[in-house]
Design a protein around this motif. Structure first.
Motif, mmCIF file in Angstrom:
data_model
loop_
_atom_site.group_PDB
_atom_site.id
_atom_site.type_symbol
_atom_site.label_atom_id
_atom_site.label_comp_id
_atom_site.label_asym_id
_atom_site.label_seq_id
_atom_site.Cartn_x
_atom_site.Cartn_y
_atom_site.Cartn_z
ATOM 1 N N UNK A 155 0.865 -1.173 0.000
ATOM 2 C CA UNK A 155 0.000 0.000 0.000
ATOM 3 C C UNK A 155 0.904 1.227 0.000
ATOM 4 N N UNK A 156 0.797 1.992 -1.071
ATOM 5 C CA UNK A 156 1.712 3.129 -1.251
ATOM 6 C C UNK A 156 3.164 2.692 -1.073
ATOM 7 N N UNK A 157 3.506 1.608 -1.762
ATOM 8 C CA UNK A 157 4.868 1.077 -1.852
ATOM 9 C C UNK A 157 5.385 0.463 -0.567
ATOM 10 N N UNK A 158 4.533 0.287 0.416
ATOM 11 C CA UNK A 158 4.962 -0.354 1.645
ATOM 12 C C UNK A 158 4.129 -1.613 1.854
ATOM 13 N N UNK A 159 4.815 -2.720 2.072
ATOM 14 C CA UNK A 159 4.107 -3.986 2.216
ATOM 15 C C UNK A 159 3.205 -3.929 3.446
ATOM 16 N N UNK A 160 1.950 -4.261 3.217
ATOM 17 C CA UNK A 160 0.982 -4.209 4.322
ATOM 18 C C UNK A 160 0.272 -5.544 4.527
ATOM 19 N N UNK A 161 0.145 -6.311 3.468
ATOM 20 C CA UNK A 161 -0.544 -7.591 3.572
ATOM 21 C C UNK A 161 0.295 -8.661 2.882
ATOM 22 N N UNK A 162 0.266 -9.859 3.439
ATOM 23 C CA UNK A 162 0.885 -11.021 2.814
ATOM 24 C C UNK A 162 -0.014 -12.222 3.048
ATOM 25 N N UNK A 163 -0.390 -12.867 1.989
ATOM 26 C CA UNK A 163 -1.274 -14.032 2.105
ATOM 27 C C UNK A 163 -0.620 -15.191 1.361
ATOM 28 N N UNK A 164 -0.641 -16.345 1.973
ATOM 29 C CA UNK A 164 0.011 -17.507 1.362
ATOM 30 C C UNK A 164 -1.006 -18.401 0.673
ATOM 31 N N UNK A 165 -0.534 -19.140 -0.259
ATOM 32 C CA UNK A 165 -1.389 -20.075 -0.979
ATOM 33 C C UNK A 165 -0.539 -21.096 -1.720
ATOM 34 N N UNK A 166 -1.170 -21.801 -2.614
ATOM 35 C CA UNK A 166 -0.486 -22.806 -3.433
ATOM 36 C C UNK A 166 -0.942 -22.632 -4.864
ATOM 37 N N UNK A 167 0.000 -22.461 -5.778
ATOM 38 C CA UNK A 167 -0.426 -22.177 -7.152
ATOM 39 C C UNK A 167 0.112 -23.203 -8.125
ATOM 40 N N UNK A 168 0.304 -24.414 -7.683
ATOM 41 C CA UNK A 168 0.689 -25.451 -8.634
ATOM 42 C C UNK A 168 -0.325 -26.576 -8.569
ATOM 43 N N UNK A 169 -0.505 -27.231 -9.697
ATOM 44 C CA UNK A 169 -1.347 -28.414 -9.743
ATOM 45 C C UNK A 169 -0.432 -29.603 -9.942
ATOM 46 N N UNK A 170 -0.435 -30.463 -8.991
ATOM 47 C CA UNK A 170 0.461 -31.623 -9.093
ATOM 48 C C UNK A 170 -0.109 -32.671 -10.031
ATOM 49 N N UNK A 171 0.783 -33.269 -10.799
ATOM 50 C CA UNK A 171 0.404 -34.376 -11.679
ATOM 51 C C UNK A 171 0.994 -35.642 -11.079
ATOM 52 N N UNK A 172 0.142 -36.542 -10.651
ATOM 53 C CA UNK A 172 0.699 -37.744 -10.012
ATOM 54 C C UNK A 172 1.420 -38.626 -11.035
ATOM 55 N N UNK A 173 2.601 -39.079 -10.647
ATOM 56 C CA UNK A 173 3.357 -39.975 -11.525
ATOM 57 C C UNK A 173 3.518 -41.350 -10.902
ATOM 58 N N UNK A 174 2.894 -41.556 -9.750
ATOM 59 C CA UNK A 174 2.895 -42.877 -9.135
ATOM 60 C C UNK A 174 1.649 -42.970 -8.285
ATOM 61 N N UNK A 175 1.353 -44.177 -7.840
ATOM 62 C CA UNK A 175 0.147 -44.303 -7.018
ATOM 63 C C UNK A 175 0.294 -43.544 -5.693
#
Lengths: 573, 148
Positions: free
Chosen positions: A395-415
């Motif tokens: 906000x006005x060049x100063x970090x005010x919020x940080x939110x975490x998440x996950x942005x990858x979709x895993x492709x299973x290669x084994x059971x």
């Protein structure tokens, strides 16, 4: 017993079982000087053993005299004690103060041959205190002490009865049961008081309040000396970590195309590779650690052949693939300027609410007051190895919020991969908030605008008849409070990881603002909030005064009061 | 005591400090009985119809008055019960004072929420604003054990 007689004036009256009193003259403490001219005796700080319990070796009259603090060639308190049995009593008093009698009673304690001497005073208010006392002094069973007023009149009588020894040791720890008889205010029993009673020393004056104590009052102005420094440090966006999985040499991050993945898959069934895997305990998932999809372009780190590491042997797949240049990527979503709509307090909480949708994170509430009138910058920091992302809002060049998440979709290669993926997906779904909980609603209900009902009924104590008084509107209650306590409903469940790919990919903010209901020409009738110091003659229109010091020499007191009342009710200049 | 009374009609709200006055009549006479200076009761003899007057100025008292009540005592006698108008009477002195102004028609701070001014309806308006950029495209990332 140790006590300090006061006012006995060298005489002590004594009676048995309420019988005829006998006067003991020349009362003194053995070894202690006689009473002084004022009749005040002091035991000089000697410690006395009571010795009144059975079993103590008290054989000499002198010892008894010392214990009892009396000395008279003809009378001995012990003699009196021997004349009373259980239930009987001895009374002692100053003949000039017959209302203050000390009564010593003799009782038995169960089946034990112990003689207790109970003390009572026939006047005053009885109090009981319990004090824990640890001392090297030998424990005396009974002690009598007095506290005196400034004029040396009797204030309180204390009977210190050490009735329970906590530890059987030389330390003589004990609980004290202190009975006091107050002839005045509630008596304080303090450690020095106990000590004085036990040792026979004059009791230290009990602490009293400082008569000069002002109770925290002061005549100096305080406050208002803040530094008025509202400058803020700029919290810069963090830089990406410098230590990466790739730099360890144990993991390589590739950015293959679909065709390259297909080539790798074909290469894995190469007899050489397949045989090497089959002959070892290594599974496919041990060599290809993960395969994921990320929703943005990966920085190109050059071409490299994919090699399978089996027991330290690099097996060539023959597939050239783009390597990821870095483990931590950044996605810059740009900025938004959050502009006020009205330019008044309705642009801020609790009236206006702002939330943000962050892909792969979810919906998050933002504090309207923190961002209104400011610029929001949004960037994602993403870890290609774990798929974790951090949405950083400045906000006005100063970090005010940080939110975490996950942005990858895993492709299973084994059971195992698949089971793990399904478990994580189900976990995300079960953790998803369908609606905000009670606590969030309660938190919002507290954040409501004040519901101030302006009382302008014109009460003036009947001093004057206020013609021309402004009568306020009938609906002064703040309607905004209704808006503020409405529950906030979440607009989505979990949008992290794989489900996030199915949702909106562009972040956006949601601004919920009320409809202002303002009558035309409102300010003509009520004015707007002002809170300024102005000369009335410089103003025009409806004016309501908050505070004024009226100085009208030609007016009567009633007229001045009426003036002030009218000004505060609102006039038109 | 002889004094001059001027009767007016005023065409302003009561809380106007500077009233718009239209003179109805001017009378002089002698005060025959005691009366309050702040709430005088004046009886005027006049053949004119004074029932339309609602304001008064008494020069000797140096005060303006609202006419609260008019009694037609007889054919020519009108009895006026009045109350002092402190705003008009002391207007110059009042306007020369400075004060902390709570509310004003033309001078304001809209960021002060006193709980009275900002009324809203129960129908919020929803606005959505998107950021210029988002996530575009999809790419594979493959983690392979070991490195070069």
């Amino acid at each position: 017993m140790a006590w300090r007689f006061v006012g006995m004036l060298k005489e002590l009256a004594i009676s048995i079982n309420g019988g005829t009193a006998q006067i003991i003259t020349n009362v003194k403490m053995p070894g202690i000087p006689l009473a002084d001219a004022n009749g005040i005796l002091s035991n000089g700080g000697n410690t006395y053993d009571s010795g009144l319990e059975a079993g103590n070796s008290i054989s000499t009259p002198d010892a008894y005299n010392k214990i009892m603090g009396l000395s008279d060639s003809n009378l001995n308190l012990i003699d009196y004690y021997t004349q009373i049995s259980a239930g009987g009593y001895i009374e002692l008093w100053n003949p000039s103060a017959p209302n203050y009698k000390i009564r010593l009673t003799r009782t038995r304690y169960g089946s034990v041959e112990v003689t207790f001497y109970n003390f009572s005073l026939n006047t005053g208010t009885r109090y009981s205190h319990t004090v824990y006392y640890s001392s090297a002094f030998p424990i005396c069973r009974l002690n009598i002490g007095f506290t005196l007023n400034d004029d040396n009149s009797l204030s309180n009588v204390y009977f210190v009865d050490m009735w329970q020894q906590v530890e059987s040791s030389t330390s003589y720890n004990a609980w004290f049961r202190v009975h006091s008889y107050s002839l005045g205010d509630y008596p304080q029993i303090t450690y020095p008081c106990i000590l004085g009673i036990i040792t026979g020393n004059e009791i230290e004056p009990l602490p009293e309040g400082d008569p000069n104590y002002q109770g925290g009052l002061n005549d100096q102005s305080e406050g208002g000396d803040g530094n008025f420094d509202d400058t803020s440090d700029i919290i810069s966006e963090p830089s990406a970590p410098t230590i990466t999985a790739s730099s360890s040499g144990l993991v390589t991050v590739y950015n293959p195309t679909l065709a390259q993945i297909q080539s790798v898959a074909q290469a894995l069934v190469n007899p050489n590779i397949f045989q090497a895997l089959a002959q070892s305990v290594i599974k496919l998932s041990d060599v290809i650690i993960g395969l994921s999809i990320f929703p943005f372009a990966i920085t190109d780190g050059g071409q490299q052949e994919i090699k399978i590491n089996v027991l330290g042997v690099q097996l060539s797949t023959g597939v050239q693939c783009t390597k990821a240049a870095k483990q931590f990527e950044t996605v810059d979503c740009g900025y938004l300027d959050i502009q006020p709509y009205w330019g008044n307090c309705l642009d801020y909480s609790p009236y206006t609410k702002i939330s943000i949708y962050l892909p792969y994170v979810g919906y998050q509430e933002l504090n309207t007051d923190e961002i209104m009138g400011r610029r929001l910058n949004l960037k994602y920091r993403i870890d290609l190895v774990s798929g974790a992302c951090m949405a950083i809002i400045s906000v006005n060049s100063s970090v005010l919020y940080q939110f975490s998440g996950t942005c990858s979709a895993q492709i299973p290669i084994s059971n195992e991969n698949y089971d793990g993926l399904m478990n994580s997906i189900m976990g995300l779904i079960s953790d998803a908030k369908i609606g905000e909980g009670k606590s969030a609603i309660e938190a919002k209900s507290k954040n409501k605008s004040p519901n101030i009902i302006k009382d302008n009924s014109g009460a003036n104590g009947g001093l004057f008849e206020a013609i021309g008084e402004h009568v306020p509107g009938l609906t002064e209650a703040a309607v905004g409070v209704v808006n503020a306590i409405k529950p906030s409903i979440s607009h989505a469940g979990s949008v992290k990881a794989a489900p996030g790919f199915l949702g909106v990919q562009t972040p956006f903010i949601i601004i919920e603002r009320p409809h202002q209901c303002l009558a035309e020409n409102y300010n003509n009738f009520h004015g707007y909030p002002c809170n300024m110091y102005k000369k009335l003659g410089d103003l025009s229109g409806y004016t309501e005064v908050d505070s004024i010091h009226l100085n009208i020499p030609d007016a009567t007191a009633n007229e001045i009061a009426e003036c002030e009342h009218l000004l505060k009710g609102g006039i038109i200049i | 005591m002889s004094f001059v009374i001027k009767l007016y009609k005023y065409n302003s709200p009561n809380n106007y400090i500077n009233k718009d006055l239209t003179e109805v009549g001017s009378y002089s006479g002698t005060l025959k009985a005691e009366t309050s200076i702040l709430d005088p009761e004046i009886t005027i003899e006049s053949s004119a119809n004074l029932s339309q007057a609602n304001y008064m100025y008494i020069a000797e008292f140096h005060r303006y008055y609202y006419i609260k009540k008019i009694d037609s005592v007889s054919n020519k006698l009108w009895k006026f019960s009045c109350h002092v108008d402190v705003l008009m009477t002391y207007k110059p002195t009042i306007l020369n004072h400075s004060a902390i102004i709570a509310r004003q028609e033309k001078l304001w701070n809209m960021y002060i929420n006193d709980g009275n001014t900002f009324k809203v309806t129960n129908q919020p308006h929803i606005v959505q604003k998107t950021f210029p950029y988002g996530f575009t495209g999809q790419e594979f990332v493959m983690l392979v054990s070991g490195g070069v």
